[in-house]
Design a protein around this motif. Structure first.
Motif, mmCIF file in Angstrom:
data_model
loop_
_atom_site.group_PDB
_atom_site.id
_atom_site.type_symbol
_atom_site.label_atom_id
_atom_site.label_comp_id
_atom_site.label_asym_id
_atom_site.label_seq_id
_atom_site.Cartn_x
_atom_site.Cartn_y
_atom_site.Cartn_z
ATOM 1 N N ILE A 288 1.020 -1.494 -0.135
ATOM 2 C CA ILE A 288 -0.061 0.539 0.058
ATOM 3 C C ILE A 288 0.736 1.328 0.134
ATOM 4 N N ASN A 289 2.096 1.008 1.088
ATOM 5 C CA ASN A 289 2.998 2.117 1.045
ATOM 6 C C ASN A 289 3.779 2.758 -0.463
ATOM 7 N N THR A 290 4.468 1.362 -0.795
ATOM 8 C CA THR A 290 5.018 1.809 -2.086
ATOM 9 C C THR A 290 3.760 2.242 -3.460
ATOM 10 N N GLU A 291 3.051 1.539 -3.105
ATOM 11 C CA GLU A 291 2.403 1.923 -4.367
ATOM 12 C C GLU A 291 1.348 2.774 -4.136
ATOM 13 N N GLN A 292 1.687 3.277 -3.357
ATOM 14 C CA GLN A 292 0.486 4.373 -2.763
ATOM 15 C C GLN A 292 -0.840 4.519 -3.136
ATOM 16 N N ILE A 293 -1.110 3.243 -3.103
ATOM 17 C CA ILE A 293 -2.844 2.449 -2.543
ATOM 18 C C ILE A 293 -3.409 3.659 -1.742
ATOM 19 N N ASP A 294 -4.624 4.041 -3.084
ATOM 20 C CA ASP A 294 -5.829 4.826 -2.046
ATOM 21 C C ASP A 294 -6.518 3.495 -1.425
ATOM 22 N N ARG A 295 -6.548 4.066 0.901
ATOM 23 C CA ARG A 295 -6.924 2.647 1.012
ATOM 24 C C ARG A 295 -8.244 2.589 1.395
ATOM 25 N N SER A 296 -8.893 3.174 0.865
ATOM 26 C CA SER A 296 -10.318 3.284 0.301
ATOM 27 C C SER A 296 -10.897 2.459 -0.803
ATOM 28 N N SER A 297 -10.110 2.267 -1.900
ATOM 29 C CA SER A 297 -10.222 2.039 -2.788
ATOM 30 C C SER A 297 -10.828 0.124 -2.442
ATOM 31 N N PHE A 298 -10.294 -0.214 -0.526
ATOM 32 C CA PHE A 298 -10.501 -2.100 -0.793
ATOM 33 C C PHE A 298 -12.011 -1.964 -0.433
ATOM 34 N N ASP A 299 -12.129 -2.894 -1.044
ATOM 35 C CA ASP A 299 -14.042 -3.191 -1.479
ATOM 36 C C ASP A 299 -14.212 -4.504 -0.049
ATOM 37 N N GLY A 300 -12.722 -5.228 -0.230
ATOM 38 C CA GLY A 300 -12.511 -6.980 0.337
ATOM 39 C C GLY A 300 -11.784 -7.386 1.218
ATOM 40 N N LEU A 301 -12.080 -7.208 2.395
ATOM 41 C CA LEU A 301 -10.494 -8.270 2.411
ATOM 42 C C LEU A 301 -10.696 -9.942 2.930
ATOM 43 N N VAL A 302 -9.206 -11.009 2.650
ATOM 44 C CA VAL A 302 -9.886 -11.883 2.778
ATOM 45 C C VAL A 302 -8.447 -12.670 3.916
ATOM 46 N N PHE A 303 -9.362 -13.146 4.840
ATOM 47 C CA PHE A 303 -7.814 -13.592 6.108
ATOM 48 C C PHE A 303 -7.630 -14.910 6.124
ATOM 49 N N VAL A 304 -6.153 -15.620 5.344
ATOM 50 C CA VAL A 304 -6.826 -17.059 5.427
ATOM 51 C C VAL A 304 -5.260 -17.723 6.627
ATOM 52 N N SER A 305 -5.849 -17.573 7.728
ATOM 53 C CA SER A 305 -4.986 -18.913 8.244
ATOM 54 C C SER A 305 -5.192 -19.799 9.331
ATOM 55 N N GLU A 306 -4.724 -19.993 10.286
ATOM 56 C CA GLU A 306 -5.041 -21.613 11.400
ATOM 57 C C GLU A 306 -5.016 -20.756 12.288
ATOM 58 N N HIS A 307 -4.456 -19.398 12.566
ATOM 59 C CA HIS A 307 -3.982 -19.160 13.843
ATOM 60 C C HIS A 307 -4.203 -17.617 13.844
ATOM 61 N N PRO A 308 -5.836 -16.784 14.082
ATOM 62 C CA PRO A 308 -6.577 -16.385 14.531
ATOM 63 C C PRO A 308 -6.237 -15.528 15.527
ATOM 64 N N ASP A 309 -5.921 -14.357 15.213
ATOM 65 C CA ASP A 309 -5.906 -13.610 16.748
ATOM 66 C C ASP A 309 -6.447 -13.421 18.041
ATOM 67 N N PHE A 310 -7.978 -14.152 17.887
ATOM 68 C CA PHE A 310 -8.698 -14.195 19.176
ATOM 69 C C PHE A 310 -10.154 -15.274 18.022
ATOM 70 N N HIS A 311 -10.725 -16.060 18.733
ATOM 71 C CA HIS A 311 -12.085 -17.472 18.402
ATOM 72 C C HIS A 311 -12.614 -15.766 17.958
ATOM 73 N N GLY A 312 -12.933 -14.238 18.210
ATOM 74 C CA GLY A 312 -13.909 -14.105 17.704
ATOM 75 C C GLY A 312 -12.867 -12.619 18.733
ATOM 76 N N PRO A 313 -13.261 -11.191 17.555
ATOM 77 C CA PRO A 313 -14.506 -11.201 16.494
ATOM 78 C C PRO A 313 -12.576 -11.793 15.160
ATOM 79 N N ALA A 314 -13.516 -11.510 13.681
ATOM 80 C CA ALA A 314 -12.861 -12.698 12.973
ATOM 81 C C ALA A 314 -11.708 -11.674 12.787
ATOM 82 N N THR A 315 -11.058 -12.324 12.698
ATOM 83 C CA THR A 315 -9.281 -11.302 12.677
ATOM 84 C C THR A 315 -9.237 -10.522 11.866
ATOM 85 N N SER A 316 -9.810 -11.349 9.869
ATOM 86 C CA SER A 316 -10.370 -10.420 8.881
ATOM 87 C C SER A 316 -10.508 -8.565 9.441
#
Length: 344
Positions: A69-97
């Motif tokens: 994001i920083n290198t390409e200077q991507i507008d953060r508001s342009s993201f409309d989806g985020l997928v987090f794939v892992s067996e090791h989330p931060d918490f059982h809840g909420p979703a780490t994504s």
């Protein structure tokens, strides 16, 4: 399941490794000199990167995402989806994504998903992003895939402790002009082949026992190996047929990096005319589960000589793991921005 999704581009890929390193040669007192030397020879892994106390898979993915994001200077508001794939989330809840959406400063109308997959997870994450974009729901999706295996592997089990490492990745998938071919399969009938029984509630004790630990991965080693070398080549052949490519015309194979012996057997079963296009590349990293595919894509161009990713017009990605689950992707990465791994 086989499908082609049009008008999708994989724009950028970055990976991040923790700074800590475990040298396999230091384990000779624990497991025995010959045993360690044999394990290194068969698995091909000489060291792994290890997360610090308090450092999670999401932290590593966050750093990889920030690099893009920083290198390409991507507008953060342009993201409309985020997928987090892992067996090791931060918490059982909420979703780490959701946690990552906030940490990264993405908009509130960004839809967030957690996917609980291991070694095959990167394939599933890219598929989820492509379907979100293909449906018209999203235009730009951030796929974050990583694991901190060192936090759950049993340190007295040589077959796991000397194989698994930690890592995270970030991939930007967006609406464009490209085409992605997918072949994805699951086999829950054999779910016990690779099982992490203490991370859910199936075997939760009736009363909390302070000795009840969340670590542990039960693997039927011979069955896992047979599974990989059986379904991997078949999946690759299916996706090649789907998109009409000949295997000898593929510019690069980004295969799940389980061990050296699995990569060697995969190349032999595929009868590749150019086996150097399907490299083994985890000597310094180990099996980082859903990070192995993006890691070989980002590490190999900076480690090997004469690699020009602008020639990667025909690329096959393939991974297989816990579930059981597996899949392959046919894609064009010739215009993809590929970053050197952080802490390579």
């Amino acid at each position: 399941m086989k499908t082609i999704i049009n008008n999708i581009d994989i724009k950028s890929i970055a990976t991040c490794l923790p700074k800590g390193i475990l040298e396999m040669s230091t384990l000779k007192d624990r497991f025995g000199e010959k045993e360690v030397e044999d394990a290194i020879r068969v698995a091909g892994i000489e060291r792994v990167h290890v997360a610090e106390v308090g450092q999670t898979a999401s932290d590593l993915c966050f750093e990889a995402a920030e690099l893009i994001i920083n290198t390409e200077q991507i507008d953060r508001s342009s993201f409309d989806g985020l997928v987090f794939v892992s067996e090791h989330p931060d918490f059982h809840g909420p979703a780490t994504s959701c946690v990552l959406q906030g940490r990264l400063g993405l908009p509130k109308d960004c839809v967030c998903f957690d996917i609980n997959y291991g070694c095959s997870g990167y394939i599933y994450g890219i598929f989820q992003a492509a379907t979100l974009i293909g449906s018209g729901a999203c235009n730009k999706v951030l796929v974050l895939a990583g694991n901190t295996n060192s936090k759950t592997v049993e340190k007295d089990r040589k077959s796991s402790y000397m194989v698994f490492g930690d890592g995270g990745s970030a991939t930007v998938v967006e609406r464009g002009t490209g085409t992605l071919g997918f072949h994805i399969m699951s086999n829950g009938y054999d779910y016990e082949t690779v099982l992490c029984p203490k991370r859910g509630f199936r075997y939760w004790p009736e009363s909390m026992d302070l000795n009840f630990r969340l670590e542990g991965r039960e693997m039927k080693g011979d069955d896992v190996f047979s599974f990989i070398i059986s379904v991997g080549p078949k999946s690759i052949k299916e996706v090649l047929e789907l998109v009409g490519w000949d295997k000898d015309d593929v510019d690069f194979f980004g295969l799940h990096q389980a061990t050296k012996v699995t990569i060697d057997f995969m190349s032999k079963k595929l009868k590749l005319a150019h086996p150097e296009r399907a490299p083994f590349d985890i000597m310094n990293y180990g099996n980082t589960s859903p990070t192995t595919v993006p890691l070989v894509l980002t590490d190999w161009p900076y480690r090997a000589e004469g690699i020009d990713t602008s020639t990667w017009h025909k690329v096959i990605l393939s991974a297989y793991g816990i579930g059981l689950s597996w899949g392959s992707i046919a894609c064009d990465l010739s215009k993809t921005k590929i970053y050197r791994p952080i802490n390579q």
